[in-house]
Design an enzyme around this catalytic site. Sequence first.
Site, PDB file in Angstrom:
ATOM      1  N   LYS A  12       6.715  -6.832  -3.973  1.00 42.00           N
ATOM      2  CA  LYS A  12       5.482  -6.125  -4.352  1.00 42.00           C
ATOM      3  C   LYS A  12       4.391  -6.517  -3.356  1.00 42.00           C
ATOM      4  O   LYS A  12       4.053  -7.692  -3.243  1.00 42.00           O
ATOM      5  CB  LYS A  12       5.055  -6.506  -5.776  1.00 42.00           C
ATOM      6  CG  LYS A  12       3.618  -6.092  -6.130  1.00 42.00           C
ATOM      7  CD  LYS A  12       3.225  -6.452  -7.565  1.00 42.00           C
ATOM      8  CE  LYS A  12       1.730  -6.217  -7.817  1.00 42.00           C
ATOM      9  NZ  LYS A  12       1.301  -6.573  -9.190  1.00 42.00           N
ATOM     10  N   ASP A  45      -5.555  -5.790  -5.642  1.00 41.97           N
ATOM     11  CA  ASP A  45      -5.395  -5.136  -6.947  1.00 41.97           C
ATOM     12  C   ASP A  45      -6.701  -5.225  -7.732  1.00 41.97           C
ATOM     13  O   ASP A  45      -6.961  -6.225  -8.401  1.00 41.97           O
ATOM     14  CB  ASP A  45      -4.247  -5.804  -7.720  1.00 41.97           C
ATOM     15  CG  ASP A  45      -4.044  -5.175  -9.105  1.00 41.97           C
ATOM     16  OD1 ASP A  45      -4.602  -4.086  -9.352  1.00 41.97           O
ATOM     17  OD2 ASP A  45      -3.328  -5.784  -9.922  1.00 41.97           O
ATOM     18  N   LYS A  54     -10.345  -4.250 -13.371  1.00 43.51           N
ATOM     19  CA  LYS A  54     -10.305  -5.632 -13.886  1.00 43.51           C
ATOM     20  C   LYS A  54     -11.725  -6.165 -14.045  1.00 43.51           C
ATOM     21  O   LYS A  54     -12.632  -5.716 -13.348  1.00 43.51           O
ATOM     22  CB  LYS A  54      -9.555  -6.528 -12.888  1.00 43.51           C
ATOM     23  CG  LYS A  54      -8.070  -6.306 -12.825  1.00 43.51           C
ATOM     24  CD  LYS A  54      -7.437  -7.237 -11.790  1.00 43.51           C
ATOM     25  CE  LYS A  54      -5.937  -7.013 -11.682  1.00 43.51           C
ATOM     26  NZ  LYS A  54      -5.182  -7.390 -12.877  1.00 43.51           N
ATOM     27  N   ASP A  82      -2.056 -10.438  -4.417  1.00 40.75           N
ATOM     28  CA  ASP A  82      -1.126  -9.625  -5.208  1.00 40.75           C
ATOM     29  C   ASP A  82      -0.036  -9.005  -4.318  1.00 40.75           C
ATOM     30  O   ASP A  82       0.784  -8.226  -4.789  1.00 40.75           O
ATOM     31  CB  ASP A  82      -1.910  -8.543  -5.961  1.00 40.75           C
ATOM     32  CG  ASP A  82      -1.207  -8.110  -7.239  1.00 40.75           C
ATOM     33  OD1 ASP A  82      -0.346  -8.873  -7.730  1.00 40.75           O
ATOM     34  OD2 ASP A  82      -1.506  -7.014  -7.731  1.00 40.75           O
ATOM     35  N   ASP A 135      -3.751  -0.488 -13.979  1.00 39.85           N
ATOM     36  CA  ASP A 135      -3.617  -1.885 -13.557  1.00 39.85           C
ATOM     37  C   ASP A 135      -2.168  -2.380 -13.657  1.00 39.85           C
ATOM     38  O   ASP A 135      -1.849  -3.469 -13.192  1.00 39.85           O
ATOM     39  CB  ASP A 135      -4.551  -2.765 -14.401  1.00 39.85           C
ATOM     40  CG  ASP A 135      -4.794  -4.124 -13.776  1.00 39.85           C
ATOM     41  OD1 ASP A 135      -4.441  -4.304 -12.598  1.00 39.85           O
ATOM     42  OD2 ASP A 135      -5.353  -4.996 -14.477  1.00 39.85           O
ATOM     43  N   ARG A 189       4.750  -2.347 -10.889  1.00 40.85           N
ATOM     44  CA  ARG A 189       6.035  -1.731 -11.268  1.00 40.85           C
ATOM     45  C   ARG A 189       6.151  -0.314 -10.694  1.00 40.85           C
ATOM     46  O   ARG A 189       7.255   0.155 -10.394  1.00 40.85           O
ATOM     47  CB  ARG A 189       6.194  -1.763 -12.800  1.00 40.85           C
ATOM     48  CG  ARG A 189       5.145  -1.006 -13.569  1.00 40.85           C
ATOM     49  CD  ARG A 189       5.033  -1.438 -15.019  1.00 40.85           C
ATOM     50  NE  ARG A 189       4.265  -2.683 -15.166  1.00 40.85           N
ATOM     51  CZ  ARG A 189       4.009  -3.276 -16.332  1.00 40.85           C
ATOM     52  NH1 ARG A 189       4.467  -2.772 -17.458  1.00 40.85           N
ATOM     53  NH2 ARG A 189       3.310  -4.386 -16.374  1.00 40.85           N
TER      54      ARG A 189
END
Length: 503
Positions: free
Chosen positions: A265, A270, A277, A288, A347, A351
Site C-alpha cells: 500500500k 492519507d 481525518k 501511509d 478514509d 483496501r
Amino acid sequence: MKLSFAKLAQPKSGALVLGVTEGGALGPLGQEIDTAAQGALSRAIAADSRFKGKAGQSLSLPAPLVDSKITSVILAGLGNAEEIKAASLEAFGGTAQAILAGTGDTDGAIALDLTLGEDQPSAEEAAARIAMGAKLRAYRFDKYRTTEKKEDKPALKKLAVLAADTDAAKEAFAPLNAVAEGVIFTRNLVSEPANVLYPETFAKACEELTELGVEVDVLGEKEMRKLGMGALLGVAMGSAKEPKLVVMSWNGGKKSEKPVAFIGKGVCFDSGGISIKPAGGMEDMKWDMGGAGVVAGLMKALAGRKAKVNVVGLCGLVENMPSGTAQRPGDVVTSMSGQTIEVINTDAEGRLVLCDVLHYCNERFKPKQMVDLATLTGAIIIALGSDHAGLFSNSDALAEGITKAGLATGEKVWRLPLNDSYDKQINSDIADMKNTGSREGGSITAAQFLQRFVGKTDWAHIDIAGVTWSKKDSATVPKGGSGFGVRLLDTYVAETFETSDDK
Ligand code: BES
Ligand code: MN
Ligand code: ZN
C-alpha cells in the site's frame, strides 16, 4: 559513520565496547586490557552491585589505561551465553553503537572475545551480526536539519567491529549489509514528507534499483485506466498528483519458476479524503506508504544479496485528498476484477488501492504466493499495539512461515482470523461489497475485503500500521521509520525458497 572490521586486539585509541555475558568472566582480550589497566576492569565489575552482564546493562570506565589513547572502555551485557542468538548479537551491536555515539569520541570499536557453543553463531557470523545491529542503529534521517549544532550530532565517525578473522567476518557481513541497505532504503522513503515523496518521486526512487539488476516498470494513470483499475483510480481522483503503479522484478531463480509476489500500500499521504481525518496527528499519514516502502526495500535487499529466487514487487501509489474532484461517500466504483464497491468511507482507501493491485498481480504473474503489506487500519494498533504486526492468511503453511521468520528477526507478527461471518459484514445493498464494515473487528473486515480479490492463490496480508513508525529508540531501531517487514520477508524468502534442497 564508517563501519569496518579490524583485528581482535587492544585498540590504540578511541572508545571500546567490550561484550560481557551474564555471570561470565572477562574473555582473553578483556583480561589483557584488565592487566594493562592494573585490574581496573575487574575492580569495577566487583564494585558495581548492579552490573551483572545482562542484556542492556553497561558499565563505563573512562580512560582506565595509563599510557594509552583509549578514551574509555565500556563493558556491555549480552545476557546468558548459552542463549545468545543472531538477534541478541544484533541487539548488542545496536546498543554498543548507541553507547559509542554517546561518548563524544569520533572513533569506536566493539569487541566480543568469547567462543559460543556449536549450535550458536560462529565467530565471524557473530561479528557480522554485531556490525548489522550497529549499522541499523546508526541510522539517522537528518537531511532537513540544516541548523543543527555540531555538539548535538553524534560525533562517532568510524566504528570497527573487532574479529579474529576479519576476512571471514567481511564475507559473512556482505549479505547482511545488503539487507541493512534495504531496511535503510525503506526508512528513508517512510521518513520523507509528502511534498517531496509522492507517487511520481516514489516511482523514481524505485527506478534506482535497476542498478542492482531489478527490472522496474512504471504504469501511469492512462495504463491503469485501460486495465480498469477503478478502485485505485477512485482514490487518486481528489489529488493533483498522478497515481503510479510500480512493478519490480528480480529474477534470481530458475527461469521456469513462478515468482513470489509482494504488494505494498503506497498512500503517499492519507488525509482521509472527503471523510477527512481530524487535524491532530494527521502529519503521521505521510507514512501511509509504509507497505510500498517495505516492498521497495525488500527488492533492494534481495537483489543486493543476489537471492536465488524469482520475486515481483508491486507498489500501488496514490495520494488520498479531498477536493472538488475527489470521490464521495456513496460512490460506486468498479474494480479491475469486475467486482463493484460502494465507497462508504473515503478514509478506508488502502483496501481500494490494494484490491486492484492484488488482482492485477494475480492475473499477470500467476504467482506462487502473494504477500501484501499495508498500514491498513487504526484498529490493528488498538488490538496489537506496536509489538506485533497483524497477520491474515488463507494458507496455514504461509502464515507459519512468516510467523517463524518474525521470531527469528524480532519483527513479530500475530495471526488473526478470517471467516464467512466477518466477510458478510462488508456486503452492500447497492454493490457487490462496501469498503467498510462496522467498528467491530475493523482490521479483520479490511482483510476480508482484500481476500475477495486474491482468488485461490496462497495469500497473506500483514497490517503494519502499528509497527511502521517507532515512537522510541530500541536496540536496532532508532525512533522514526522502522523498516519493519524488510528483514521479516527477506528471512521468510531465504528460509522458504532458498534452502539447499530447493536449489
Ligand atoms: N492509513 C489509515 C490507517 C492508519 C491509522 C495507519 C493510523 C496508521 C496509523 C487507513 O487508511 C484508515 O484511515 N483506516 C480507517 C478505516 C476506517 C475508515 C474503516 C481507520 O483505521 O480508522
Ligand atoms: Mn485512510
Ligand atoms: Zn490509509
